[in-house]
Write an enzyme that holds these catalytic residues in place. Structure first.
Site, mmCIF file in Angstrom:
data_model
loop_
_atom_site.group_PDB
_atom_site.id
_atom_site.type_symbol
_atom_site.label_atom_id
_atom_site.label_comp_id
_atom_site.label_asym_id
_atom_site.label_seq_id
_atom_site.Cartn_x
_atom_site.Cartn_y
_atom_site.Cartn_z
ATOM 1 N N CYS A 26 -20.453 3.058 61.495
ATOM 2 C CA CYS A 26 -21.681 3.668 62.746
ATOM 3 C C CYS A 26 -21.702 3.710 64.769
ATOM 4 O O CYS A 26 -22.203 3.940 64.695
ATOM 5 C CB CYS A 26 -23.439 3.683 62.317
ATOM 6 N N HIS A 280 -28.307 -0.379 62.676
ATOM 7 C CA HIS A 280 -27.812 1.007 62.476
ATOM 8 C C HIS A 280 -27.611 1.745 63.595
ATOM 9 O O HIS A 280 -28.562 1.776 64.581
ATOM 10 C CB HIS A 280 -28.594 1.816 60.917
#
Ligand SMILES: [Zn+2]
Length: 352
Positions: A26, A280
């Site tokens: 990510c 994330h």
């Protein structure tokens, strides 16, 4: 191979394309989205025909151009950046261990790799002087200069130095839960007194004495990348508020003050959610064609209202001094033309 494409009927948004994730990538996707929305860079790269034909040592730039073409075609809401990911892992082994890496670090490495590749292209295609060939579109857009003045507290002797930068890593004031990006900038440019082990050896009085250090902005970059230093041992969760407009005039050096335009407009943000090593990353990017913000969470894309760009998770902020114009991009020219035709048809109907 070109990035795997999932053509999506009805999807017509050049520059708005999510990126599939496999594993812990990510951070990689978020960084790519920010670079993909840097219109002057995209426009330049997609016009480099020599990059497409020349199969020599410009791998990063080539792979990157192929991915940008895909993302700016506008035919699919997501694609898989497999080629770019495996190239990255092969040339930068530190990114090959499947653990999450730092987005800011990757952004710097990517800029460097692109800059080096584009220098090779310039050297080969035109007879340029060595000094000129040191600059590429990457350095022209992202490079700024800081000036440092040190003053010996004993004899007032001054030294002047300059240093170029592509990312400003800003400290965050501790012990408060909320501050502004201006506060972080003020802290970065604050005059400091170097004491103890930091004392500098003065060349005039030849003594190691307390030294005052003043940092100023000598040359503001075309595109300003700000990194919020949230990670030392623990993640600093201070909510750093920011506005889409940013002015740096307070931090300019005397020599820069008269000549430089210092107002910037935000166009991309990397957010980091959660803990240091297991969080994330997402990206928020402004698209010049739709004139709206989008949130990119790997392959998921959603449009975002201007008011929702501000977030306590902001980690890297990209500002531009100039408003991006609509990109002149070979691959999406067809789409742009049809869009303009629709607009003019609508307008001519309205007139009738
Ligand atoms: Zn001195």
């Amino acid at each position: 191979p070109a990035p795997a494409e999932k053509t999506q009927p009805g999807w017509d948004r050049p520059g708005v394309c999510g990126l599939d994730n496999s594993g812990n990538f990510c951070y990689f996707n978020a960084v790519l989205q920010c670079v993909c929305s840097t219109v002057p860079l995209v426009e330049y790269l997609l016009h480099q025909d020599t990059l497409k034909t020349d199969h020599s040592k410009c791998q990063v730039a080539q792979v990157f151009v192929r991915l940008l073409e895909q993302m700016w075609l506008g035919r699919s809401s997501s694609c898989a950046p497999v080629e770019a990911r495996s190239l990255l892992c092969s040339i930068l082994p530190q990114f090959n261990n499947h653990s999450q890496q730092d987005a800011q670090e990757l952004l710097l490495l990517l800029f460097n790799a692109l800059h080096d590749d584009l220098k090779k292209v310039l050297w080969r295609t035109v007879l340029v002087s060595t000094s000129f060939a040191q600059s590429t579109i990457v350095s022209k857009l992202f490079e700024g200069t800081l000036s440092y003045v040190t003053v010996c507290m004993r004899c007032d002797h001054q030294t002047h130095n300059t240093q170029t930068f592509t990312v400003l890593s800003l400290p965050i004031p501790t012990h408060i839960s909320k501050c502004s990006i201006q506060d972080c900038l003020s802290l970065f440019f604050e005059q400091t007194l170097l004491t103890g082990a930091e004392k500098m050896l003065c060349s005039a009085c030849e003594l190691r004495k307390e030294t005052a250090l003043v940092t100023c902005l000598d040359k503001p970059p075309e595109i300003l990348v700000l990194h919020l230093k949230r990670s030392n041992q623990v993640k600093l969760r201070t909510n750093v508020t920011f506005t889409t407009e940013l002015d740096l005039s307070l931090f300019l050096s005397n020599s820069a003050q008269k000549t430089s335009c210092t107002s910037y407009r935000l166009y991309a943000v990397v957010n980091h959610i959660g803990h240091l090593n297991m969080g994330h990353y997402t990206a928020l990017c402004h698209n010049t064609l739709t004139r709206t913000w989008h949130c990119f969470d790997d392959s998921a894309v959603r449009e975002l209202h201007d008011n929702h760009v501000q977030s306590p998770d902001a980690y890297v902020l990209l500002y531009s001094r100039k408003l991006f114009r609509n990109p002149k991009i070979p691959e999406c020219r067809r789409q742009l033309t049809s869009r303009w035709q629709k607009v003019s048809e609508y307008q001519s109907k309205a007139v009738r």
